[in-house]
Structures are given as structure tokens and as C-alpha cells.
Design an enzyme around this catalytic site. Structure first.
Site, mmCIF file in Angstrom:
data_model
loop_
_atom_site.group_PDB
_atom_site.id
_atom_site.type_symbol
_atom_site.label_atom_id
_atom_site.label_comp_id
_atom_site.label_asym_id
_atom_site.label_seq_id
_atom_site.Cartn_x
_atom_site.Cartn_y
_atom_site.Cartn_z
ATOM 1 N N ASN A 1 -91.309 50.962 56.685
ATOM 2 C CA ASN A 1 -92.684 50.651 57.089
ATOM 3 C C ASN A 1 -93.606 50.469 55.884
ATOM 4 O OD1 ASN A 1 -91.903 50.805 59.742
ATOM 5 N ND2 ASN A 1 -92.576 52.924 60.014
ATOM 6 N N ASP B 1 -91.054 41.195 54.498
ATOM 7 C CA ASP B 1 -90.961 41.270 55.951
ATOM 8 C C ASP B 1 -89.535 41.069 56.434
ATOM 9 O OD1 ASP B 1 -92.200 41.428 58.603
ATOM 10 O OD2 ASP B 1 -91.671 39.311 58.764
ATOM 11 N N GLU C 1 -90.013 48.512 64.784
ATOM 12 C CA GLU C 1 -90.204 47.211 65.431
ATOM 13 C C GLU C 1 -91.678 46.974 65.736
ATOM 14 O OE1 GLU C 1 -88.980 44.891 69.577
ATOM 15 O OE2 GLU C 1 -87.930 46.743 68.993
ATOM 16 N N ASP D 1 -93.563 46.369 62.474
ATOM 17 C CA ASP D 1 -93.251 45.049 61.922
ATOM 18 C C ASP D 1 -94.007 43.950 62.657
ATOM 19 O OD1 ASP D 1 -91.443 42.459 62.053
ATOM 20 O OD2 ASP D 1 -90.913 43.487 60.194
ATOM 21 N N HIS D 2 -93.925 43.956 63.983
ATOM 22 C CA HIS D 2 -94.575 42.910 64.766
ATOM 23 C C HIS D 2 -96.097 43.054 64.764
ATOM 24 C CE1 HIS D 2 -90.572 42.485 67.173
ATOM 25 N NE2 HIS D 2 -90.521 41.902 65.988
ATOM 26 N N ASP E 1 -97.166 41.492 61.608
ATOM 27 C CA ASP E 1 -97.024 40.041 61.723
ATOM 28 C C ASP E 1 -98.208 39.427 62.480
ATOM 29 O OD1 ASP E 1 -94.651 40.067 60.358
ATOM 30 O OD2 ASP E 1 -93.393 40.071 62.152
#
Length: 400
Positions: free
Chosen positions: A51, A98, A116, A119-120, A123
Site C-alpha cells: 500500500n 501501480d 485491492e 489500489d482501485h 486509481d
């Protein structure tokens, strides 16, 4: 409105702990970049949390974009070239980090649903800054509607991708997807760096700008054909080509008009509605049969092409005072040409005697000039002869 004490309910947390990441990837560029990503993650310290890698990449992307924004906040002034290069480097760093955060999580056995989500979530923030940096690099502030479309289209497509994941349970990456889009924007920044941001503002005859409308036709056609679960291209090849061909014909006609009128090439067009619906339908797991939307694309694109061409022809006819499929009788310019020709013939007939007299006169002059004395002396001689006749007449008077 104040937040609740707890946003996630116990039931949601239980479902979250049971969540398994599901993803399919058919990206064209990812296999080529895997060796770079594998080498990069192998050099990453094991103590570095996945992270933390994600958040560092996001920070780099935001900082480089904000530097670009500081020099051209309205998107109208050309930013310094080095800021475009900085954005390209920042986006490449973000894209690389990323791509290795998941590898680092598996490498350190720290994979979790939080990774997850983190990350998203990053993004979703990065999408805003990536789209904005590309628009400023191209000075799209001069075209507010296009600037609005570009930024919110990127945000909308990212949302639709996760909407499709919400429906199907699997995050799908196509042949042309996030990685390809990110490297395309890196390419935009590099063009601005090498040639200057002013290159995107070349009017009308730019060698780059006309490629954008065609790309908006060909690229969706390729992606839709490749990702179609119903094999819509192989099953309906002729229909598919005609439908997208009508859209391409509309774009081509606009390019011809832009050339002839020395005007700018407009990017957005209503004929792209059909391809856009086909594209979005695939993100939603084809909730509408693709063949229906393909027929819609054909009908809509055909009527739009016919309406556009008809309108343009009528406007040009009205401006030039001409008719489209007929000519005036007698044809324009023929009457004047005929009258001019008849007058010339009449002049030749009526002027025959004069021409003969002129020829005879010329002949006599030539005969006189054949003497030994030049024409000037001959003229003087003629004058002397005249004087002699006058003196003879005077002598006759004196004799009377």
C-alpha cells in the site's frame, strides 16, 4: 451530514473478508512490460508495504500534474516543455509502481481485500489528474466542451469498468485498456516536450489533429470486435463493416470540408453514438443484444451521413447560386459565348469590302515604297509638286 459511527456494517465486513480478487487481462502491452515489472519488484525491499508503494506512486503523479497546472491553470496558455516531460516521467513512475504493488503483496504474503480497495481507490483519484494533465498539455482550454468531455469521459469509463465488475464479479481488462491509455498519455506529454505544446494548436491543416476523429472510429471498432462475447464481427462481418464504414464516411466528409473551407477539424460527432453504445454495452456484460445495437449503429450512422451531406450541399448551392442535379437552360455562359461567336461572324461578312480596300491600300503603299526615294522624301516631293501647281495657277491669273 455527519458520518455514521461505523460506515461498514458487521455483515459487510464479513463479506469483505470472504472476498476473492477476480481479474482477466488480455492487454496487448502488459506481456511486453512484465519483464520490467518483475525486475523492478525484485529490487524492492521486502519491508516495503504494497500500500505504501501505491500511495507513493499516486503522490508522484499528483505532484507532477499540479506543477503543470500551476503554469497553465486554464489550459489555454502553453506550459513550459519541461513540465510536460515531468508529467510523462511522473505518470510512468505511477504506472510502474501501480503494477508492482500486487506483485509485492504476493511476494511478501500480504495480499488482502484492503490492498485491492486501496489500489482501485488510488486509481480513481489518479484518473482525474492523468486526464487533466493530458488536456492541459494539449491546451484544450481553448475548447471548453472538448475539455469537459475528455476529463469526464475518462472518469465515466473508469466508473463503468467497476460497474461491470460489480455486475459480473470479475474485473476485465481488454486488449486496449488502462495500460495502453496511460502510455498514450505519456506519448502526448512527450510530443508536447519535443515539439512544444503549440503543436496541438495547429489550425486546420495539422497533420496530427485529423487522426483523432478516425481513431475514435477505428479504435472502438477494433476493441468491440475483439471483446464481443457474441463474436459480432465474425458472425455479421458485412453488417459490421457497413455500419462502421458509414461512421468513417461521415468523419471523412468532415475532413474534406475542413480542408476546403480552411477550418478546424471537429473531433466529436453524433455519428459516434452507435459505436459508443456498443462500447459501453460490453462494459455492462452486454445487457442489450449486440446485434440490436449494431443495427442501430448502421441506421443511425446512415441517416446522420445523409442528413449531413444533404445539408452541406444545399448550403453550398444557396451560397454559389447553383443547382445540385440540374443545370439552367441555356447553360450558364453558353448564351454569351454564342452571341459573341455570331457577332464575330457578322463582322467578318460585313467587313469584307473594307478588308479588300484595306488590302488594296496597303498594296499601293508598298508599290510607292518600292521607288528609290524613301517615303519621307516622297512626301516632300509631293508637297513640292503641289506648290508648283499653285504657282502655275497664279501665273494664269496674272495673264488674265
Amino acid at each position: 451530514m455527519a458520518y455514521k459511527d461505523r460506515i461498514l456494517s458487521p455483515q459487510q465486513l464479513k463479506k469483505l473478508s470472504e472476498h476473492k480478487y477476480s481479474c482477466t487481462n488480455s492487454s496487448l502491452m502488459d506481456p511486453w512490460l512484465q519483464p520490467w515489472w518483475n525486475w523492478l519488484v525484485s529490487k524492492t525491499p521486502l519491508w516495503l508495504a504494497p500500500n505504501l508503494i501505491t500511495i507513493v506512486g499516486l503522490a508522484v503523479n499528483i505532484i507532477t500534474t499540479l506543477i503543470l497546472v500551476a503554469y497553465a491553470p486554464e489550459g489555454t496558455a502553453p506550459p513550459p516543455r519541461w513540465t510536460c516531460l515531468l508529467c510523462a516521467i511522473g505518470l510512468f513512475i505511477y504506472q510502474s509502481l501501480d503494477s508492482i504493488d500486487g506483485k509485492q503483496a504476493r511476494r511478501t504474503n500480504t495480499s488482502s481485500p484492503l490492498g485491492e480497495l486501496f489500489d482501485h481507490g488510488c486509481d480513481s483519484i489518479s484518473t482525474v489528474f492523468v486526464a487533466l494533465s493530458a488536456c492541459i498539455s494539449c491546451q484544450l482550454g481553448h475548447y471548453p466542451n472538448w475539455l469537459f468531455f475528455q476529463c469526464f469521459c475518462a472518469i465515466g469509463l473508469f466508473y463503468c469498468a467497476h460497474w461491470q465488475t460489480y455486475v459480473s464479479g470479475t474485473l476485465r481488462f481488454g486488449k486496449i485498456d488502462v495500460t495502453e491509455a496511460q502510455f498514450t498519455i505519456i506519448g502526448i506529454h512527450m510530443i508536447s516536450f519535443f515539439f512544444g505544446p503549440e503543436i496541438w494548436m495547429t489550425k486546420g491543416t495539422s497533420v496530427l489533429s485529423p487522426s483523432i476523429p478516425l481513431t475514435l472510429v477505428v479504435l472502438p471498432a477494433f476493441i468491440i470486435a475483439q471483446k464481443s462475447p457474441e463474436n459480432i464481427f465474425t458472425e455479421h462481418s458485412a453488417l459490421y463493416i457497413i455500419a462502421f464504414g458509414m461512421v468513417a464516411a461521415k468523419v471523412t466528409n468532415k475532413l474534406v470540408i475542413a480542408h476546403m473551407t480552411k477550418a478546424e477539424m471537429e473531433y466529436l460527432d453524433w455519428s459516434l453514438l452507435g459505436p459508443g453504445l456498443l462500447f459501453l454495452n460490453q462494459y455492462f456484460n452486454c445487457v442489450v443484444p449486440e446485434i440490436w445495437l449494431l443495427w442501430f449503429t448502421l441506421i443511425w450512422g446512415t441517416q446522420d451521413l445523409v442528413r449531413y451531406c444533404s445539408q452541406v450541399c444545399l448550403e453550398i448551392c444557396a451560397h454559389l447560386n447553383i443547382q445540385l442535379f440540374t443545370i439552367p437552360y441555356p447553360p450558364k455562359g453558353v448564351k454569351a459565348q454564342t452571341s459573341s461567336k455570331g457577332g464575330h461572324q457578322q463582322q467578318q461578312q460585313s467587313g469584307g469590302g473594307a478588308s479588300s480596300a484595306s488590302s488594296a491600300k496597303t498594296k499601293n503603299v508598298q508599290t510607292v515604297n518600292q521607288g528609290t526615294n524613301p517615303p519621307v522624301k516622297h512626301k516632300k516631293k509631293t508637297n513640292n509638286s503641289t506648290n508648283n501647281h499653285l504657282w502655275e495657277a497664279k501665273d494664269d491669273l496674272n495673264g488674265l
